[in-house]
Design an enzyme around this catalytic site. Sequence first.
Site, PDB file in Angstrom:
ATOM      1  CG  PHE A 161      -1.833  -1.079   1.415  1.00 15.34           C
ATOM      2  CD1 PHE A 161      -3.107  -1.015   0.866  1.00 15.34           C
ATOM      3  CD2 PHE A 161      -1.480  -2.207   2.147  1.00 15.34           C
ATOM      4  CE1 PHE A 161      -4.005  -2.063   1.035  1.00 15.34           C
ATOM      5  CE2 PHE A 161      -2.366  -3.253   2.329  1.00 15.34           C
ATOM      6  CZ  PHE A 161      -3.631  -3.192   1.768  1.00 15.34           C
ATOM      7  CG  ASP A 162       1.086   5.875  -1.685  1.00 16.23           C
ATOM      8  OD1 ASP A 162       2.110   6.132  -1.012  1.00 16.23           O
ATOM      9  OD2 ASP A 162       0.397   6.758  -2.238  1.00 16.23           O
ATOM     10  N   GLY A 163       0.738   5.302   1.162  1.00 17.20           N
ATOM     11  CA  GLY A 163       0.142   5.892   2.346  1.00 17.20           C
ATOM     12  C   GLY A 163      -0.924   6.921   2.028  1.00 17.20           C
ATOM     13  CG  PHE A 278      -3.751  -1.190  -3.729  1.00 23.05           C
ATOM     14  CD1 PHE A 278      -4.748  -1.318  -4.688  1.00 23.05           C
ATOM     15  CD2 PHE A 278      -3.502  -2.260  -2.882  1.00 23.05           C
ATOM     16  CE1 PHE A 278      -5.486  -2.490  -4.800  1.00 23.05           C
ATOM     17  CE2 PHE A 278      -4.227  -3.432  -2.980  1.00 23.05           C
ATOM     18  CZ  PHE A 278      -5.222  -3.552  -3.941  1.00 23.05           C
ATOM     19  CG  ASP A 280      -2.168   8.912  -4.442  1.00 20.27           C
ATOM     20  OD1 ASP A 280      -2.175  10.129  -4.658  1.00 20.27           O
ATOM     21  OD2 ASP A 280      -1.271   8.353  -3.786  1.00 20.27           O
TER      22      ASP A 280
END
Length: 343
Positions: A161-163, A278, A280
Amino acid sequence: MFNIDQLFPLTIQSEPEIPITIAMSSEVLFRMEREQQSSGFTLGPAFNFVKALKAVNAKLKEHYPESEELFKVILINHNSADSERLNKNIKNQEMEELITPLVMEREYLISELKKNNIHLYLSAAPGFQVQEALNEGIATAIMHKPETIQEVSDTQLRVVFDGDAVLFSDESERVFSKGKLAAFLEHEKQNVDVPMKDGPFRGFLEVLERLKRKLHNKGLTRNCPIRTYLVTARNAGCGGYRALNTLRSWSLEVDEAIFLGGSAKGPMLEKIRPHIFFDDNDHYTTNALEFGIVACHVQLTYAGVAAGAGGTVVVAPFVLGAIGFTSAGKAATSGTAHAAANQ
């Protein structure tokens, strides 16, 4: 030196046992070859991910045979003419128990996702009703396939995961977008002890961590079939420390937290070899694809952040593992975060 456990003691809350339901476009699992009339298809970018879900289910059934808390995949098909071939493909891959095919009209997608209590929705590019699903609180991303997919583990599901704008809200990215790096660093310094608000993927991380705890309780700690990562453009100063504070305030952990300070994520992802990543920021998803990583773009609701909120302050990556905080990926021996909040 800061002890994270002293700041936010980790507590485990009991949750009702329901399936972890993942919906995905049929194209991300099986890509039909239209010129063939039988069962011609190529494997899509989600195939290894789904195989890993099946492997995790096998371990859960072994240790919790009565539990309903298993992964379930709903395969969304908007073309009823493909139903027979899809069902045959699912059977050939021995995934009938895991996958439920669902033919639906496009206009009913969001209502079906809500009705089935979806934890994650993966859309094929260019994306269909992705923003609408995000607006309903469903973790949603557009899945992209690299030209050549890196080999991944058959026995351990690895999720990265990105943050910001993924696990956490986009609050800090908005600050970076308006005031650039200096404003971001000052904002994180002033708010280092203030947990961030939820991002769209907090819930999905929660269910993964809940399954991990169940498996750990059966002795599967070193060889747990689920491994989670935070790989973020934040640096290891206040920005990174605030990320850890936020996770701890949610009673959540990841196996490794990696702070790249704005460096490219592809080389680190190549070492991790996740089944799914993932982010954004399409700059980072594109970079991941170049390294053979299946990347999922979480669409932002605003424009203006070109390369993530971390800037380019720290060149060498910093890693926080489940046992401690390290630099350049070396193993640590304590649960303490060093060098946090020095910026």
